[in-house]
Design a protein around this motif. Structure first.
Motif, PDB file in Angstrom:
ATOM      1  N   ASP A 172       0.835  -1.198   0.000  1.00  0.00           N
ATOM      2  CA  ASP A 172       0.000   0.000   0.000  1.00  0.00           C
ATOM      3  C   ASP A 172       0.883   1.265   0.000  1.00  0.00           C
ATOM      4  O   ASP A 172       0.941   2.005   0.982  1.00  0.00           O
ATOM      5  N   LEU A 201      -3.013   1.598  -5.807  1.00  0.00           N
ATOM      6  CA  LEU A 201      -2.342   1.946  -4.542  1.00  0.00           C
ATOM      7  C   LEU A 201      -0.972   2.583  -4.765  1.00  0.00           C
ATOM      8  O   LEU A 201      -0.100   2.526  -3.904  1.00  0.00           O
ATOM      9  N   VAL A 233      -1.302  -3.021   4.830  1.00  0.00           N
ATOM     10  CA  VAL A 233      -2.469  -2.471   4.131  1.00  0.00           C
ATOM     11  C   VAL A 233      -3.202  -1.589   5.137  1.00  0.00           C
ATOM     12  O   VAL A 233      -3.657  -2.070   6.182  1.00  0.00           O
ATOM     13  N   MET A 238      -8.059   3.799   3.883  1.00  0.00           N
ATOM     14  CA  MET A 238      -8.369   3.284   2.553  1.00  0.00           C
ATOM     15  C   MET A 238      -9.752   3.676   2.060  1.00  0.00           C
ATOM     16  O   MET A 238     -10.708   3.645   2.825  1.00  0.00           O
ATOM     17  N   PHE A 243      -9.595  -0.715  -3.465  1.00  0.00           N
ATOM     18  CA  PHE A 243      -8.875  -1.877  -2.937  1.00  0.00           C
ATOM     19  C   PHE A 243      -9.385  -3.159  -3.583  1.00  0.00           C
ATOM     20  O   PHE A 243     -10.591  -3.385  -3.638  1.00  0.00           O
TER      21      PHE A 243
END
Ligand code: CP
Length: 329
Positions: A172, A201, A233, A238, A243
């Motif tokens: 990430d 990412l 991650v 996020m 994702f």
């Protein structure tokens, strides 16, 4: 240096000096009496606006080993919930005495703002700000690389940069302050870096960063890197729309059991597996990989105390190890 805010600011000389001082601190850690009087009478404030296990506790351990007093502040349960500003919080803590403020903040740039503002006189150390930087993590990673990889190659673990090392950083990247700090520092130390991530990412403008960029982990691993650095991650930062599913992520970009087996099957390969922690076991790294003899994850934690002792010592003692070594204290 008055502050430690970013690895982008560090010269090669500064970086090697911190790593060499950390080696001396590690030697102190192996003595029967592990404490030095170097920072007696000084106070280190840990000012944490985001959760932490390793960074906060290792700064506390580092300061105590140097005989400093430590004040721990966590935003949770403090007057931050009543709307108190960073300026007022920092000045309040400094009024109770602070020679260094170790700050972790969710806002990128908060440590630099604190250092440049003139609100406080204390040295400021960035313990991780938003998605921007985490300089002491990168320094402890470089220290670990120097001890594990350079030592295997018969190179000295002092006075050395990381020239010739190939490092693959995976995961990430978009949200990772660890990836950014490592990239700047590894470049300064002469290592070659390849960043591997799903296309969603990577940050915009990644092509301008001083590294190779790849979407294919197996291709990057085929290049026989000296180290693979897996990134957490960061679910809390996020946008789920960007994702892949957890299953697709772990199969395509995770260091899973199959990739560990492939590494083990390659004779003579000494690649180490790194992770800054905390880990999502089964997502970016399998338990077998995290716990394998190639893993340096717990060594990274141990090395963090020596590196943070070095940072505090160099910023607060007013001494340069060229004239006084910690061992002489
Ligand atoms: N690597 C790291 O920064 O861990 P913590 O969030 O536990 O401090």
């Amino acid at each position: 240096m008055k502050h430690l805010l970013s690895t982008e600011d560090l010269s090669l000389t500064d970086a090697v000096r911190i790593l060499d001082t950390a080696e001396e601190m590690a030697a102190v850690g192996e003595r029967e009496v592990k404490k030095l009087p170097a920072l007696r009478g000084r106070t280190v404030v840990n000012l944490f606006f985001e959760d932490s296990t390793r960074t906060r506790i290792s700064f506390e351990a580092a300061a105590k080993r140097l005989s400093a007093d430590v004040i721990n502040f966590a935003a949770k349960g403090s007057s931050v919930s009543k709307g108190e500003s960073l300026k007022d919080t920092a000045q309040t803590l400094e009024a109770m005495s602070a020679d260094a403020v170790v700050i972790r903040h969710w806002a990128s740039g908060a440590p630099a703002r604190l250092a440049a503002s003139g609100w406080i006189d204390a040295a400021v150390i960035n313990a991780g700000d938003g998605t921007h930087e985490h300089p002491t993590q990168a320094l402890l990673d470089a220290f670990t690389l120097r001890r594990h990889v350079c030592a295997l190659a018969g190179r000295s673990s002092t006075g050395e940069d990381l020239r010739g090392l190939r490092i693959v950083i995976v995961g990430d990247v978009l949200h990772s302050r660890v990836a950014r700090s490592n990239l700047w520092l590894l470049n300064t130390l002469g290592a070659e870096v390849t960043l591997v991530a799903p296309p969603t990412l990577f940050p915009v403008g990644i092509q301008a960063w001083p590294c190779k960029v790849s979407f294919d982990l197996d291709e990057a691993l085929a290049d026989n890197p000296h180290a693979i650095m897996m990134l957490r991650v960061q679910g809390e930062r996020m946008n789920a729309a960007f994702f892949p599913s957890a299953r697709e992520y772990s199969r395509t970009w995770g260091f899973d059991d199959d990739r560990l087996a492939a590494l083990e099957a390659t004779a003579g390969k000494d690649t180490i597996i790194m992770h800054p922690g905390p880990m999502n076991r089964g997502l970016e790294i399998s338990s077998a990989a995290a716990d394998s003899p190639r893993s340096t994850i717990l060594a990274q934690v141990r090395n963090g105390v020596s590196v943070r002792m070095a940072a505090l010592y160099l910023l607060l003692s007013g001494e340069d190890t060229a004239t006084t070594t910690p061992a002489q204290e």
